[in-house]
Design a protein around this motif. Sequence first.
Motif, PDB file in Angstrom:
ATOM      1  N   PRO A   1       4.896 -20.997  13.920  1.00  0.00           N
ATOM      2  CA  PRO A   1       5.727 -21.671  14.917  1.00  0.00           C
ATOM      3  C   PRO A   1       5.740 -23.191  14.683  1.00  0.00           C
ATOM      4  N   PRO A   2       6.739 -23.884  15.237  1.00  0.00           N
ATOM      5  CA  PRO A   2       6.769 -25.340  15.075  1.00  0.00           C
ATOM      6  C   PRO A   2       5.682 -26.022  15.898  1.00  0.00           C
ATOM      7  N   VAL A   3       5.035 -26.992  15.266  1.00  0.00           N
ATOM      8  CA  VAL A   3       4.029 -27.814  15.928  1.00  0.00           C
ATOM      9  C   VAL A   3       4.349 -29.268  15.615  1.00  0.00           C
ATOM     10  N   VAL A   4       4.532 -30.079  16.637  1.00  0.00           N
ATOM     11  CA  VAL A   4       4.820 -31.501  16.476  1.00  0.00           C
ATOM     12  C   VAL A   4       3.633 -32.286  17.012  1.00  0.00           C
ATOM     13  N   THR A   5       3.170 -33.264  16.259  1.00  0.00           N
ATOM     14  CA  THR A   5       2.062 -34.102  16.709  1.00  0.00           C
ATOM     15  C   THR A   5       2.550 -35.538  16.887  1.00  0.00           C
TER      16      THR A   5
ATOM     17  N   ALA B   1      12.600 -42.429  24.347  1.00  0.00           N
ATOM     18  CA  ALA B   1      13.376 -42.064  23.162  1.00  0.00           C
ATOM     19  C   ALA B   1      12.544 -41.256  22.176  1.00  0.00           C
ATOM     20  N   VAL B   2      11.267 -41.595  22.022  1.00  0.00           N
ATOM     21  CA  VAL B   2      10.400 -40.830  21.128  1.00  0.00           C
ATOM     22  C   VAL B   2      10.200 -39.421  21.674  1.00  0.00           C
ATOM     23  N   GLY B   3      10.120 -39.282  23.000  1.00  0.00           N
ATOM     24  CA  GLY B   3      10.031 -37.947  23.586  1.00  0.00           C
ATOM     25  C   GLY B   3      11.240 -37.096  23.241  1.00  0.00           C
ATOM     26  N   GLU B   4      12.434 -37.702  23.257  1.00  0.00           N
ATOM     27  CA  GLU B   4      13.637 -36.969  22.858  1.00  0.00           C
ATOM     28  C   GLU B   4      13.581 -36.588  21.381  1.00  0.00           C
ATOM     29  N   LEU B   5      13.084 -37.496  20.560  1.00  0.00           N
ATOM     30  CA  LEU B   5      12.918 -37.224  19.136  1.00  0.00           C
ATOM     31  C   LEU B   5      11.968 -36.050  18.922  1.00  0.00           C
ATOM     32  N   ALA B   6      10.822 -36.055  19.594  1.00  0.00           N
ATOM     33  CA  ALA B   6       9.844 -34.982  19.440  1.00  0.00           C
ATOM     34  C   ALA B   6      10.405 -33.651  19.922  1.00  0.00           C
ATOM     35  N   ALA B   7      11.142 -33.671  21.033  1.00  0.00           N
ATOM     36  CA  ALA B   7      11.736 -32.436  21.544  1.00  0.00           C
ATOM     37  C   ALA B   7      12.768 -31.883  20.570  1.00  0.00           C
ATOM     38  N   ASP B   8      13.571 -32.763  19.946  1.00  0.00           N
ATOM     39  CA  ASP B   8      14.541 -32.317  18.941  1.00  0.00           C
ATOM     40  C   ASP B   8      13.842 -31.671  17.751  1.00  0.00           C
ATOM     41  N   LEU B   9      12.779 -32.322  17.270  1.00  0.00           N
ATOM     42  CA  LEU B   9      12.038 -31.774  16.132  1.00  0.00           C
ATOM     43  C   LEU B   9      11.455 -30.410  16.454  1.00  0.00           C
TER      44      LEU B   9
ATOM     45  N   ARG C   1      12.547 -28.182  18.636  1.00  0.00           N
ATOM     46  CA  ARG C   1      13.567 -27.150  18.861  1.00  0.00           C
ATOM     47  C   ARG C   1      14.386 -26.836  17.616  1.00  0.00           C
ATOM     48  N   THR C   2      14.637 -27.845  16.774  1.00  0.00           N
ATOM     49  CA  THR C   2      15.577 -27.651  15.663  1.00  0.00           C
ATOM     50  C   THR C   2      15.014 -28.024  14.298  1.00  0.00           C
ATOM     51  N   GLY C   3      13.906 -28.740  14.264  1.00  0.00           N
ATOM     52  CA  GLY C   3      13.358 -29.199  12.992  1.00  0.00           C
ATOM     53  C   GLY C   3      13.941 -30.505  12.509  1.00  0.00           C
ATOM     54  N   VAL C   4      14.968 -31.011  13.187  1.00  0.00           N
ATOM     55  CA  VAL C   4      15.576 -32.292  12.823  1.00  0.00           C
ATOM     56  C   VAL C   4      15.908 -33.037  14.103  1.00  0.00           C
ATOM     57  N   PRO C   5      15.932 -34.386  14.055  1.00  0.00           N
ATOM     58  CA  PRO C   5      16.350 -35.129  15.242  1.00  0.00           C
ATOM     59  C   PRO C   5      17.845 -34.937  15.474  1.00  0.00           C
ATOM     60  N   ALA C   6      18.234 -34.620  16.687  1.00  0.00           N
ATOM     61  CA  ALA C   6      19.634 -34.355  16.987  1.00  0.00           C
ATOM     62  C   ALA C   6      20.486 -35.595  16.853  1.00  0.00           C
ATOM     63  N   SER C   7      19.948 -36.762  17.193  1.00  0.00           N
ATOM     64  CA  SER C   7      20.713 -38.006  17.149  1.00  0.00           C
ATOM     65  C   SER C   7      20.558 -38.663  15.785  1.00  0.00           C
TER      66      SER C   7
END
Length: 372
Positions: free
Chosen positions: A327-331, A345-353, A355-361
Amino acid sequence: MTRYAVVGLGVLGGATLLALARAGVECIGFDAGRVGHPHGASGGGETRIFRTAVADAPAYRLLLDRSRECWTDLDGSHATPARPVFRPCGALTVGPPGDPRVRAVAGSGRSAVLGPEAAGERWPAHRVAPDEVAVLDPGGGLLHAASATRALVAEARRLGAQVRERSPVLEVVRTGGRVIVRSGDGDDVLDGIVVATGHYRFPPGAGPGPDGVVNRRVVLTWFPVRDPDRFSSAAFPPGVRLGGSAFTFFPAVDGRAIKINVQVSQPRTAGPDDHHPPVRPDYPASWPEQPAARIDGLGACPVRQETYVEGYTPGGRGIVDLVGSAPPVVTLGGFSGQGFKYAPAVGELAADLLRTGVPASTAFAGVAATAG
């Protein structure tokens, strides 16, 4: 339904939980204590500087702009007069115009430069020498650390996130493309996790944590003020004095004392549980220059000293790392005293990673591995 967890609800974990809740996914946040507790960065010294005038690459400025938007929105919906989140009072940099850090802020395209006479009239508490300038970042301001963290988590909860306070994660088990989070509340089977435990140990099974992060003790000192009106956030915005002995300064949010953080080398902590090491009473005597020499109206003797722990990287950049995909694990970690500025903004970046493996923005694409 896809389910995710965030382990650690400090400012970065809280921001990630909020981003997941806004995305409409089922999510759970775990914290070993109460949200906004005093043993992490959220409890260190009450306030933080927020800046927009920086010399970083455009992607970082976009992170700051997005974070300021989020902090302002949260202040409108979750702040109280006694517990504000963000005060848009500007941020100052005072020092010789030839200092590289002064030049960087002055040349950011987001600031105004005042000479010593104009600066002294506008901010009379500052002794601005004839060979110094004051650079105002009008988009800057003052963040109230614990209130900001609580506001992030409160908004996430309002949007449907589960929040489990005083629920330490005992173990993380990866199996069959899923992850089992074992806590005092039992086992939760999830599709991925973000680990944002700051200087605390990573839960067993979650991985070693971001590489190269050193935990250091930050020492803060409060000095009494003679005229509180001169040291309100409007008359005395947060900022940094450069040239000679460098230090950051913060307005008197209690009406009695201002906070000073002298920029000296901070020692490593003895371990993850070494939250608040003692401070020698003569600590200020070791400074090359006393703040009262550059700020008018301070009492000579400190009235309070406090420490907290921050994670630092060699380059001063935080780490946002996707360390597993099934499973995906982000630190998250090592934001080197900069985490509060960028947190939403970093929280949005981490959530994108997660859920999708890449930043959405696309604004985040260049900072996916080193957001600071």
